[in-house]
Design a protein around this motif. Sequence first.
Motif, PDB file in Angstrom:
ATOM      1  N   ALA A 147       0.825  -1.205   0.000  1.00  0.00           N
ATOM      2  CA  ALA A 147       0.000   0.000   0.000  1.00  0.00           C
ATOM      3  C   ALA A 147       0.866   1.265   0.000  1.00  0.00           C
ATOM      4  O   ALA A 147       0.661   2.177   0.796  1.00  0.00           O
ATOM      5  CB  ALA A 147      -0.949   0.000   1.196  1.00  0.00           C
ATOM      6  N   LEU A 148       1.857   1.267  -0.874  1.00  0.00           N
ATOM      7  CA  LEU A 148       2.722   2.433  -0.974  1.00  0.00           C
ATOM      8  C   LEU A 148       2.063   3.476  -1.865  1.00  0.00           C
ATOM      9  O   LEU A 148       1.361   3.124  -2.805  1.00  0.00           O
ATOM     10  CB  LEU A 148       4.066   2.042  -1.590  1.00  0.00           C
ATOM     11  CG  LEU A 148       4.958   1.106  -0.771  1.00  0.00           C
ATOM     12  CD1 LEU A 148       6.124   0.635  -1.609  1.00  0.00           C
ATOM     13  CD2 LEU A 148       5.447   1.798   0.480  1.00  0.00           C
ATOM     14  N   PRO A 149       2.293   4.746  -1.556  1.00  0.00           N
ATOM     15  CA  PRO A 149       1.759   5.787  -2.439  1.00  0.00           C
ATOM     16  C   PRO A 149       2.377   5.678  -3.830  1.00  0.00           C
ATOM     17  O   PRO A 149       3.499   5.183  -3.976  1.00  0.00           O
ATOM     18  CB  PRO A 149       2.185   7.087  -1.765  1.00  0.00           C
ATOM     19  CG  PRO A 149       3.205   6.712  -0.756  1.00  0.00           C
ATOM     20  CD  PRO A 149       2.957   5.292  -0.386  1.00  0.00           C
ATOM     21  N   ASN A 150       1.625   6.132  -4.814  1.00  0.00           N
ATOM     22  CA  ASN A 150       2.016   5.921  -6.207  1.00  0.00           C
ATOM     23  C   ASN A 150       3.358   6.519  -6.585  1.00  0.00           C
ATOM     24  O   ASN A 150       4.033   6.020  -7.475  1.00  0.00           O
ATOM     25  CB  ASN A 150       0.938   6.497  -7.136  1.00  0.00           C
ATOM     26  CG  ASN A 150       0.074   5.382  -7.690  1.00  0.00           C
ATOM     27  OD1 ASN A 150       0.504   4.218  -7.673  1.00  0.00           O
ATOM     28  ND2 ASN A 150      -1.106   5.707  -8.149  1.00  0.00           N
ATOM     29  N   ASP A 151       3.736   7.584  -5.891  1.00  0.00           N
ATOM     30  CA  ASP A 151       4.978   8.253  -6.292  1.00  0.00           C
ATOM     31  C   ASP A 151       6.216   7.655  -5.621  1.00  0.00           C
ATOM     32  O   ASP A 151       7.312   8.153  -5.802  1.00  0.00           O
ATOM     33  CB  ASP A 151       4.874   9.753  -5.985  1.00  0.00           C
ATOM     34  CG  ASP A 151       4.461  10.005  -4.552  1.00  0.00           C
ATOM     35  OD1 ASP A 151       4.080   9.026  -3.878  1.00  0.00           O
ATOM     36  OD2 ASP A 151       4.520  11.163  -4.099  1.00  0.00           O
ATOM     37  N   THR A 152       6.025   6.589  -4.863  1.00  0.00           N
ATOM     38  CA  THR A 152       7.196   5.955  -4.260  1.00  0.00           C
ATOM     39  C   THR A 152       8.038   5.314  -5.355  1.00  0.00           C
ATOM     40  O   THR A 152       7.499   4.647  -6.230  1.00  0.00           O
ATOM     41  CB  THR A 152       6.787   4.838  -3.285  1.00  0.00           C
ATOM     42  OG1 THR A 152       5.633   5.256  -2.572  1.00  0.00           O
ATOM     43  CG2 THR A 152       7.898   4.510  -2.322  1.00  0.00           C
ATOM     44  N   ALA A 153       9.331   5.550  -5.268  1.00  0.00           N
ATOM     45  CA  ALA A 153      10.205   4.968  -6.279  1.00  0.00           C
ATOM     46  C   ALA A 153      10.525   3.528  -5.904  1.00  0.00           C
ATOM     47  O   ALA A 153      11.139   3.273  -4.873  1.00  0.00           O
ATOM     48  CB  ALA A 153      11.487   5.777  -6.375  1.00  0.00           C
ATOM     49  N   VAL A 154      10.053   2.596  -6.717  1.00  0.00           N
ATOM     50  CA  VAL A 154      10.399   1.202  -6.514  1.00  0.00           C
ATOM     51  C   VAL A 154      11.167   0.750  -7.749  1.00  0.00           C
ATOM     52  O   VAL A 154      10.661   0.813  -8.856  1.00  0.00           O
ATOM     53  CB  VAL A 154       9.135   0.335  -6.345  1.00  0.00           C
ATOM     54  CG1 VAL A 154       9.523  -1.119  -6.141  1.00  0.00           C
ATOM     55  CG2 VAL A 154       8.302   0.813  -5.173  1.00  0.00           C
ATOM     56  N   THR A 155      12.408   0.352  -7.538  1.00  0.00           N
ATOM     57  CA  THR A 155      13.209  -0.120  -8.659  1.00  0.00           C
ATOM     58  C   THR A 155      13.657  -1.542  -8.384  1.00  0.00           C
ATOM     59  O   THR A 155      13.376  -2.093  -7.327  1.00  0.00           O
ATOM     60  CB  THR A 155      14.466   0.757  -8.839  1.00  0.00           C
ATOM     61  OG1 THR A 155      15.292   0.588  -7.679  1.00  0.00           O
ATOM     62  CG2 THR A 155      14.128   2.217  -8.996  1.00  0.00           C
TER      63      THR A 155
END
Lengths: 133, 96
Positions: free
Chosen positions: A69-77
């Motif tokens: 449930a991370l906010p959409n702008d979290t950078a996940v790489t």
Amino acid sequence: MAATTGASVSINSRLTARASSLKLAALSNQGRSTLSFRLRPQTARLRVSCAAKSETVEKVCQIVKKQLALPNDTAVTGESTFVSLGADSLDTVEIVMGLEEEFGISVEEDSAQSILTVQDAADLIEKLKEKDA
Amino acid sequence: MGASSGPRLSGIQKQVLSLYREFLRVARSKSGEDRHQIESIVSAEFRHNSNEIDCKNFIYIEYLLRRGKKQLEQLKSPDIVGLSYLNVGSSQPKKT
């Protein structure tokens, strides 16, 4: 840093490509502390021979975001560790289950425990899919 | 096992995680609404216990593991479609 890279490369020549792509990733992603972690020879030994396709990584990122449930702008790489995204061990189990369902695979317990980053997950998925095909 | 690059988990932690995985797997075999309910109850229960219980309280954790395994076995039966949660204690009824 260069010395570490050299060490892991000498273990397995396949790693050359991976190590350099990691460097690039780190450059474009300054300030991430995950780099030294990823270059440990121990982690390297668990690598799959081919790097996972970018769309798999992308999909895994999406699922991870959804599960945590991370906010959409979290950078996940690919280099993000689940722990750095705030996941505990229960979350990790949930993520792996979610991935299993999404990709129609079945992850064994041992391998599930060694998944630390998005990239680990994507590599494992590719490997399992290949086995199925 | 020792070569695992993951966080070092103790045997009992592995057992708990494996139980959790099993529960989620069983939940998958149930349909729609029931499945969601099972998942949310199970995950709330594990999370609650992980926060509440002292990680050194092995006797209690082992008890919970045994209890969980039994509940899991029951849940595996195709006749069982759902799980529900009965809160005893916090809303204590008058003793008769």
